[in-house]
Design a protein around this motif. Sequence first.
Motif, PDB file in Angstrom:
ATOM      1  N   ASP A   1      24.864 108.546   4.706  1.00  0.00           N
ATOM      2  CA  ASP A   1      25.915 107.721   4.141  1.00  0.00           C
ATOM      3  C   ASP A   1      25.643 107.307   2.691  1.00  0.00           C
ATOM      4  O   ASP A   1      25.929 106.180   2.291  1.00  0.00           O
ATOM      5  CB  ASP A   1      26.099 106.465   5.017  1.00  0.00           C
ATOM      6  CG  ASP A   1      27.553 106.026   5.044  1.00  0.00           C
ATOM      7  OD1 ASP A   1      28.414 106.787   4.571  1.00  0.00           O
ATOM      8  OD2 ASP A   1      27.820 104.909   5.539  1.00  0.00           O
ATOM      9  N   MET A   2      25.070 108.227   1.910  1.00  0.00           N
ATOM     10  CA  MET A   2      24.746 107.912   0.515  1.00  0.00           C
ATOM     11  C   MET A   2      25.371 108.898  -0.480  1.00  0.00           C
ATOM     12  O   MET A   2      25.003 108.909  -1.654  1.00  0.00           O
ATOM     13  CB  MET A   2      23.213 107.898   0.312  1.00  0.00           C
ATOM     14  CG  MET A   2      22.496 106.679   0.884  1.00  0.00           C
ATOM     15  SD  MET A   2      22.972 105.133   0.092  1.00  0.00           S
ATOM     16  CE  MET A   2      22.211 105.349  -1.522  1.00  0.00           C
TER      17      MET A   2
ATOM     18  N   PHE B   1      26.554 107.859  -3.907  1.00  0.00           N
ATOM     19  CA  PHE B   1      25.556 107.400  -4.882  1.00  0.00           C
ATOM     20  C   PHE B   1      24.843 108.574  -5.564  1.00  0.00           C
ATOM     21  O   PHE B   1      23.862 108.376  -6.266  1.00  0.00           O
ATOM     22  CB  PHE B   1      24.517 106.511  -4.185  1.00  0.00           C
ATOM     23  CG  PHE B   1      25.076 105.213  -3.670  1.00  0.00           C
ATOM     24  CD1 PHE B   1      24.918 104.039  -4.403  1.00  0.00           C
ATOM     25  CD2 PHE B   1      25.764 105.165  -2.472  1.00  0.00           C
ATOM     26  CE1 PHE B   1      25.438 102.844  -3.936  1.00  0.00           C
ATOM     27  CE2 PHE B   1      26.287 103.969  -1.993  1.00  0.00           C
ATOM     28  CZ  PHE B   1      26.126 102.808  -2.727  1.00  0.00           C
TER      29      PHE B   1
ATOM     30  N   LEU C   1      18.879 101.518  -7.086  1.00  0.00           N
ATOM     31  CA  LEU C   1      19.338 101.282  -5.715  1.00  0.00           C
ATOM     32  C   LEU C   1      18.512 100.193  -5.034  1.00  0.00           C
ATOM     33  O   LEU C   1      17.371  99.933  -5.417  1.00  0.00           O
ATOM     34  CB  LEU C   1      19.230 102.568  -4.891  1.00  0.00           C
ATOM     35  CG  LEU C   1      19.985 103.784  -5.406  1.00  0.00           C
ATOM     36  CD1 LEU C   1      19.862 104.934  -4.411  1.00  0.00           C
ATOM     37  CD2 LEU C   1      21.445 103.462  -5.649  1.00  0.00           C
ATOM     38  N   SER C   2      19.083  99.612  -4.005  1.00  0.00           N
ATOM     39  CA  SER C   2      18.335  98.636  -3.201  1.00  0.00           C
ATOM     40  C   SER C   2      17.258  99.376  -2.396  1.00  0.00           C
ATOM     41  O   SER C   2      17.315 100.612  -2.252  1.00  0.00           O
ATOM     42  CB  SER C   2      19.271  97.912  -2.232  1.00  0.00           C
ATOM     43  OG  SER C   2      19.625  98.774  -1.173  1.00  0.00           O
TER      44      SER C   2
ATOM     45  N   GLN D   1      18.683 101.431   0.392  1.00  0.00           N
ATOM     46  CA  GLN D   1      19.375 102.636  -0.097  1.00  0.00           C
ATOM     47  C   GLN D   1      18.369 103.699  -0.526  1.00  0.00           C
ATOM     48  O   GLN D   1      18.561 104.889  -0.269  1.00  0.00           O
ATOM     49  CB  GLN D   1      20.296 102.275  -1.270  1.00  0.00           C
ATOM     50  CG  GLN D   1      21.506 101.463  -0.828  1.00  0.00           C
ATOM     51  CD  GLN D   1      22.282 100.880  -1.998  1.00  0.00           C
ATOM     52  OE1 GLN D   1      21.721 100.634  -3.067  1.00  0.00           O
ATOM     53  NE2 GLN D   1      23.567 100.658  -1.789  1.00  0.00           N
ATOM     54  N   GLN D   2      17.278 103.265  -1.169  1.00  0.00           N
ATOM     55  CA  GLN D   2      16.229 104.222  -1.555  1.00  0.00           C
ATOM     56  C   GLN D   2      15.651 104.894  -0.309  1.00  0.00           C
ATOM     57  O   GLN D   2      15.413 106.099  -0.288  1.00  0.00           O
ATOM     58  CB  GLN D   2      15.102 103.516  -2.318  1.00  0.00           C
ATOM     59  CG  GLN D   2      15.499 103.125  -3.723  1.00  0.00           C
ATOM     60  CD  GLN D   2      14.409 102.365  -4.451  1.00  0.00           C
ATOM     61  OE1 GLN D   2      13.483 101.837  -3.834  1.00  0.00           O
ATOM     62  NE2 GLN D   2      14.528 102.282  -5.757  1.00  0.00           N
TER      63      GLN D   2
ATOM     64  N   ARG E   1      17.123 105.475   2.493  1.00  0.00           N
ATOM     65  CA  ARG E   1      18.080 106.484   2.978  1.00  0.00           C
ATOM     66  C   ARG E   1      17.984 107.768   2.157  1.00  0.00           C
ATOM     67  O   ARG E   1      18.088 108.865   2.690  1.00  0.00           O
ATOM     68  CB  ARG E   1      19.511 105.944   2.878  1.00  0.00           C
ATOM     69  CG  ARG E   1      19.825 104.853   3.876  1.00  0.00           C
ATOM     70  CD  ARG E   1      21.255 104.388   3.644  1.00  0.00           C
ATOM     71  NE  ARG E   1      21.556 103.200   4.393  1.00  0.00           N
ATOM     72  CZ  ARG E   1      22.656 103.049   5.129  1.00  0.00           C
ATOM     73  NH1 ARG E   1      23.544 104.009   5.185  1.00  0.00           N
ATOM     74  NH2 ARG E   1      22.871 101.938   5.787  1.00  0.00           N
ATOM     75  N   VAL E   2      17.782 107.603   0.839  1.00  0.00           N
ATOM     76  CA  VAL E   2      17.672 108.783  -0.037  1.00  0.00           C
ATOM     77  C   VAL E   2      16.398 109.580   0.295  1.00  0.00           C
ATOM     78  O   VAL E   2      16.421 110.807   0.351  1.00  0.00           O
ATOM     79  CB  VAL E   2      17.709 108.378  -1.530  1.00  0.00           C
ATOM     80  CG1 VAL E   2      17.449 109.588  -2.438  1.00  0.00           C
ATOM     81  CG2 VAL E   2      19.045 107.730  -1.879  1.00  0.00           C
TER      82      VAL E   2
ATOM     83  N   THR F   1      21.030  99.784   7.741  1.00  0.00           N
ATOM     84  CA  THR F   1      20.201 100.922   7.332  1.00  0.00           C
ATOM     85  C   THR F   1      19.279 101.330   8.468  1.00  0.00           C
ATOM     86  O   THR F   1      19.078 102.521   8.735  1.00  0.00           O
ATOM     87  CB  THR F   1      19.394 100.573   6.066  1.00  0.00           C
ATOM     88  OG1 THR F   1      20.313 100.345   5.003  1.00  0.00           O
ATOM     89  CG2 THR F   1      18.454 101.702   5.665  1.00  0.00           C
TER      90      THR F   1
END
Length: 267
Positions: free
Chosen positions: A144-145, A148, A156-157, A160-161, A163-164, A190
């Motif tokens: 779901d990124m 971005f 990124l938070s 979020q990092q 997830r990447v 997350t």
Amino acid sequence: MEQRALEHGYGVEERLQSGECALEVSGLTVTYGEKPALVGVAAQIPSGSMTAIIGPNGAGKSTLLKAALGVVPKSSGTVRVFGEALSRQMHRLAYVPQRASVDWDFPTRVIDVVLMGMYRELGLLRPVRRWHREKALACLQRVDMADFASRQIGQLSGGQQQRVFLARALAQSADLYLLDEPFAGVDAATERAIIDVLKSLQAERRTVVCVHHDLTTVPDYFDRVLFINVRKVAEGSIATTFTAENLQKTYGGRLATTHIDQLRTAV
Ligand code: ADP
Ligand code: MG
């Protein structure tokens, strides 16, 4: 467990008995300077299993993953990946390091971080083709990124990092995923997104090993545990091994018995 065994055709324990190991270490000792971080650790991670590595701070959990990847030298012992020497099977491994250990101050776009995971397919200095980008985007979509993709990773938070990093690991199309505390410091959404991806990897018959710190989610997320505190304390299925006795042996007095009882009711 039974449902999963049906989906896989046969169970994780049977695969272990049949000798199909994604990762096997024996007699593994790692010493930094004078101090041993791991002593004589033997472990067998069956192919297709989802294993939590559990133990207190400084127990050698991260060291175990790094030794399995060959990024820290072994003092003694062996590591076998899918039954072969690490060097022959390295391409089937993906690693998500502990987030706190990564410094993303240099400017890199999210899509490029994911493309870095595909270096084997890309080859050094070859042009990135459209299908490479499409695959990278599909991996970002899975966590779901995708929106971005053009952002700088450093902006990124933490969640979020994370997830990447997972998207980068997915882009490697590995068979054995080693993740170091993937849920540390991420929000509930997350955490859910990450566990869903990990469970989908397992449904694809891939093997997942996580260093994990939240004991309350162990029975829900994993089917096996490996307890370590410099030495191996125990390993096996959740049902047989995630016990108050093993928790006590691993954490000593640091874990109150009432806490252990609460965890056991979750099994
Ligand atoms: P865990 O992940 O279980 O918290 P680690 O594997 O990170 O534990 O560390 C195990 C032990 O080894 C700790 O005592 C830690 O301080 C030490 N250690 C880890 N990495 C290094 C290093 N690069 N140099 C020296 N000591 C280290
Ligand atoms: Mg660690």
